[in-house]
Design an enzyme around this catalytic site. Structure first.
Site, mmCIF file in Angstrom:
data_model
loop_
_atom_site.group_PDB
_atom_site.id
_atom_site.type_symbol
_atom_site.label_atom_id
_atom_site.label_comp_id
_atom_site.label_asym_id
_atom_site.label_seq_id
_atom_site.Cartn_x
_atom_site.Cartn_y
_atom_site.Cartn_z
ATOM 1 N N GLU A 137 5.124 1.084 -5.531
ATOM 2 C CA GLU A 137 4.809 1.577 -4.849
ATOM 3 C C GLU A 137 5.294 2.837 -4.745
ATOM 4 O O GLU A 137 4.335 3.822 -4.503
ATOM 5 C CB GLU A 137 4.651 0.642 -3.451
ATOM 6 C CG GLU A 137 3.397 -0.391 -3.484
ATOM 7 C CD GLU A 137 2.062 -0.157 -3.846
ATOM 8 O OE1 GLU A 137 1.302 0.952 -3.714
ATOM 9 O OE2 GLU A 137 1.903 -1.631 -4.293
ATOM 10 N N HIS A 143 3.928 5.006 -6.746
ATOM 11 C CA HIS A 143 2.426 5.940 -6.737
ATOM 12 C C HIS A 143 2.108 7.190 -6.429
ATOM 13 O O HIS A 143 1.082 8.474 -5.829
ATOM 14 C CB HIS A 143 1.654 4.578 -5.805
ATOM 15 C CG HIS A 143 0.669 4.211 -6.099
ATOM 16 N ND1 HIS A 143 -0.311 4.453 -6.741
ATOM 17 C CD2 HIS A 143 0.498 2.739 -5.921
ATOM 18 C CE1 HIS A 143 -1.024 3.205 -7.672
ATOM 19 N NE2 HIS A 143 -0.690 2.217 -6.892
ATOM 20 N N MET A 180 0.300 -1.276 0.064
ATOM 21 C CA MET A 180 -0.384 -0.142 0.283
ATOM 22 C C MET A 180 0.599 0.816 -0.036
ATOM 23 O O MET A 180 2.481 1.065 0.607
ATOM 24 C CB MET A 180 -0.647 0.173 1.540
ATOM 25 C CG MET A 180 -1.464 1.343 1.500
ATOM 26 S SD MET A 180 -2.823 1.117 -0.523
ATOM 27 C CE MET A 180 -3.697 3.073 -0.237
#
Length: 866
Positions: free
Chosen positions: A305, A308, A270
């Site tokens: 990640e 992102h 995440m």
């Protein structure tokens, strides 16, 4: 906090067209946590500003929360009420206020692993997509961006490390053995990017200097004892940061970047701003416990990640229907990065294999949806291969059409226009249009139409002139809710070769197929040219083109596009297998000869050769058939594998006689050699040679790393030799205390081609080391089992019952993981009537469970309708 599944909310369908801007903005959020495993108290202070013309109450979303107190501008407030799970605060004529809410939650009881939960005595969070509402009441929508100030206090012995987003600006000692930390994130972010971690952790520290000369402190936080297994992840992070600067011009924007590895995690990782939380599977790696594929996975997910930070965080999604805005773009970015770090050809093959294994069946089934869906009941069900992998292919098509320089101008324009905003897929397409100078009006259909286009390709020549043309026709099959489709804009890279060398090969051309059919001139050839189409897999389509085995074999040997060479050999294998399954005479000699010729180039590019000579999977073979026959597919695939193994036995043994590179050598060449050795061993294992099990066991015993060890164990697992049982026991005893490696032990047995695999999986589900509490363990056993086509589709339905039993048991504990295991039951239309009836019965049994989650209800109900 009680588990949400104990009081289920009836499914409500959310429609994209119903989007309305938020009535209240929340520029600032201050959170105060008093941490505990069984009880954590949260005080949230939301600075809210009305953004609507008429007075409207403030609606704060909640999930299994109870408000203990509400204050407005520092005073106790009675003007609030609960509306189902949500908190509604009437602020009268106020246009701005500070609303404080006290809640109390139980992280240890949060088996959903969404919100704030406990994992091995550590506290951590997962808030995407709608987990923040399980921590405190909040609008909890991605278009509400806030600056966060987070204070957390807890027992210093239990939680010596306190981490959150942004920068740590203050720390101190509290009373009774507690301590506290204050974190501030200077960048506005949506609530789904909030993160908190508290626990007993150690850190691998490093730093990175940006192009502008700014020093960024890096930290990877893990349990004690795991620190030495984080070096590859740290190197991958630094490579990612440098690559993003060079290719996209994006520098990191904080002075600190932290990663935390968590054992219990629903997802892979995440991208929370400045504090990425990872599944341990994608951080921990060393040669003894991680395969080359694991190393590649760590590198790719760390990159994903990190990327992102710009494509997801600095520019985020307006609403969850725009999920592919961040995920499709970022998958394309991480695929490009991995291609640059290793073999671009092999990476492209791997990406397409994943797309065909996961997304093509999704597009052809009851859960088909566009990359920008029109509706959903539970957003977690749309973290799909379509949104991620097909979304990446759509970005790739745009990049193919405009070229790297113009694509970079378009992405620069996208980041500049929407930095700090919640954007839409349309915003991205418009930026590429404006930056690259291209009209993408028709191309937008890729965002709204589901289904995999099929391209019919037919060559036609004029005997008098020698001119050849290519006729193309596209069709897009009907999908749920979309019976009729408009023609798409499909970029196809095409080249024609003169097989005999009498004429000049044509240059590659990019054909933009924008009508239902088209005719493409190819040039003058004395005979039928060799057609290389969809080179590099330039579009996510299925190409139907009548070819003779000799043509495919020639292309497999001579095409100058690596993916096209791979594709030709795979198609030759596929045609042979489909013919055999259908009861037609299938000549295996052409396949054997093509594999032999491909192996001749093994020294130059072993990684590519290893991928090219692999047989298509059973599932992919089934995808080519009107009605899937799992038993016939397995029988014929094993027969072809054995035929290749026996005919090329000397070649396979020669590959294995060449010593494996040291497991510490992670160069592309070394990884390619190990990969090819694993393929060679699998082909020998498919033969009836008496020494095959002993050879596999010797490699298993002598292996200095996990790549060789697991390849040998997988080969042994398919048989019934004494060596099989011995190897499985040795592996278990050696790694029983390492959860990630023990997952491999479960997985390799669930993949086994043995006829008793269903019974073995049932027994493994009762093994003391199997647990429903850990998503990795569930996926290792049941995810592998559902991919084992003949076993899962056993005629008596035992495989279907096994999966349904799991879903029913897991759904009350972790509905997200349970729901993601349902789709294989939804492909019942592709199978014979008896199997279809059994699959539908299990879907019905799942739906009949009282208190079934929204996640599972949506997946099962759509799957049952078909």
């Amino acid at each position: 906090m009680t588990d949400a599944s104990s009081s289920p909310v009836p499914p409500v369908t959310i429609h994209r067209t119903a989007y309305r801007p938020p009535e209240w903005r929340v520029p600032e959020v201050a959170l105060d946590f008093a941490l505990g495993l069984e009880e954590t108290r949260v005080t949230a202070a939301l600075s809210v500003v009305r953004d609507a013309d008429a007075p409207a109450p403030l609606v704060l979303r909640g999930d299994a929360l109870t408000a203990e107190a509400v204050r407005v501008d520092g005073e106790a407030w009675n003007g609030w009420r609960m509306d189902g799970p949500d908190l509604v605060v009437d602020l009268g004529d106020r246009t701005a206020a500070v609303v404080e809410v006290d809640t109390r939650i139980d992280p240890a009881a949060n088996s959903q692993l969404m919100g704030l939960y406990a994992s091995n005595s550590m506290l951590c969070t997962q808030c995407e997509a709608e987990g923040f509402r399980r921590i405190t009441f909040h609008p909890d929508r991605p278009d509400v961006l806030s600056r966060y100030r987070v204070r957390m206090e807890g027992d210093k012995a239990a939680f010596p490390i306190l981490l959150s987003n942004g920068n740590c600006v203050a720390t101190g000692e509290g009373e009774g053995g507690t301590h506290w930390a204050l974190w501030e994130d200077p960048w506005p972010k949506p609530s789904y990017l909030f993160a908190l971690v508290a626990g007993d952790l150690v850190v691998n520290r490093d730093h990175f200097t940006t192009l502008s000369g700014r020093r960024v402190e890096l930290g990877i936080w893990v349990r004690a004892g795991d620190q030495d297994r984080t070096h590859h992840a740290m190197a991958s992070l630094k490579h990612s940061m440098a690559w993003d600067e060079q290719v996209y011009g994006r520098e990191y924007d904080l002075d600190l970047f932290n990663i935390v590895a968590v054992s219990d995690f629903n997802m892979g990782a995440m991208e929370n701003k400045g504090l990425n939380v990872f599944n341990t599977r994608y951080i921990l790696a060393d040669p003894d416990t991680a395969t080359d594929a694991d190393y590649d996975g760590v590198e790719g997910v760390v990159a994903h990640e990190y990327f992102h930070n710009w494509s997801g965080n600095r520019v985020t999604c307006r609403d969850w229907f725009q999920l592919s805005l961040k995920e499709g773009f970022t998958v394309y970015r991480d695929q490009s990065f991995s291609a640059a770090m290793g073999s671009a050809a092999v990476k492209r093959i791997e990406d397409v294999r994943v797309l065909r294994a996961a997304q093509f069946p999704e597009d052809a089934g009851p859960l088909a949806h566009p990359i920008r869906p029109d509706s959903y009941q539970e957003i977690s069900n749309f973290y799909t291969a379509t949104v991620y992998n097909k979304g990446a292919e759509i970005i790739r098509m745009m990049a193919t059409m405009v070229g790297p320089e113009r694509f970079r101008r378009g992405t620069d324009l996208y980041f500049d226009r929407h930095d700090g905003e919640a954007a839409t897929c349309e915003d991205f397409v418009r930026a590429i249009e404006d930056g690259a100078g291209i009209d993408l009006t028709q191309f937008r259909l890729w965002y709204s139409q589901a289904g995999t286009p099929r391209i019919a390709a037919r060559l036609e020549g004029d005997a008098a002139s020698g001119e050849w043309v290519l006729h193309l026709a596209q069709t897009i099959p009907p999908t749920p809710g979309q019976p009729d489709k408009a023609p798409m804009l499909i970029p196809l890279r095409i080249k024609a070769f003169d097989r005999d060398g009498a004429a000049q090969d044509t240059a590659e051309q990019l054909v933009l197929l924008d009508h239902a059919d088209a005719t493409v001139p190819l040039g003058r050839f004395a005979g039928r040219p060799m057609l290389s189409i969809n080179r590099g897999f330039s579009a996510p389509v299925i190409v139907d083109c009548a070819r003779a085995p000799g043509e495919l074999a020639w292309l497999a040997a001579h095409d100058d596009d690596p993916f096209a060479r791979y594709e030709a050999l795979q198609q030759l294998m596929l045609d042979t297998l489909v013919a055999a399954v259908s009861g037609e005479a299938a000549e295996r000699g052409a396949v054997v000869d093509a594999v032999r010729e491909t192996l001749a180039g093994a020294a130059a590019d072993p990684a590519f050769v290893a991928e090219a000579v692999l047989l298509p999977s059973e599932a992919f073979i089934g995808d080519q058939m009107v009605t899937v026959d799992p038993d016939a597919i397995r029988r014929e695939r094993l027969a072809l594998q054995a035929a290749i193994g026996e005919a090329l036995e000397s070649e396979w043994r020669a590959i294995l006689a060449d010593p494996a590179p040291p497991a510490t050598d992670l160069s592309p060449a070394a990884k390619g050699r190990r990969r090819l050795r694993g393929v060679a061993l699998a082909y020998l294992g498919a033969t009836a040679r008496d020494d095959a099990p002993a050879l596999a066991f010797a490699i298993f015993s002598d292996a200095d790393g996990m790549t060789e060890r697991q390849a040998a164990l997988a080969t042994l697992a398919h048989g019934d030799s004494d060596e099989r049982a011995h190897a499985l026991d040795i592996f278990y005893q050696r790694y029983r205390d390492n959860p990630l490696v023990l997952d491999k032990w479960f997985q390799v047995q669930a993949w086994s081609l043995r006829p008793d695999t269903v019974d073995a999986v049932r027994d493994l589900a009762r093994h003391p080391d199997f647990t429903l509490a850990n998503p990795n363990r569930v996926r290792a056993l049941y995810g592998a089992f559902t991919a084992n086509q003949a076993a899962f589709h056993r005629p008596d339905g035992a495989g279907y019952r096994l999966l349904a039993d799991l879903v029913i048991a897991l759904d009350p504990k972790n509905p997200q993981t349970a729901a993601r295991l349902i789709p294989p039951l939804g492909r019942w239309k592709r199978f014979d009537e008896a199997r279809a009836a059994l699959m539908k019965a299990e879907l019905g049994r799942i739906l009949a469970q009282p208190g079934l989650s929204r996640d599972a209800t949506e997946q099962a109900s759509k799957s049952l309708v078909g």
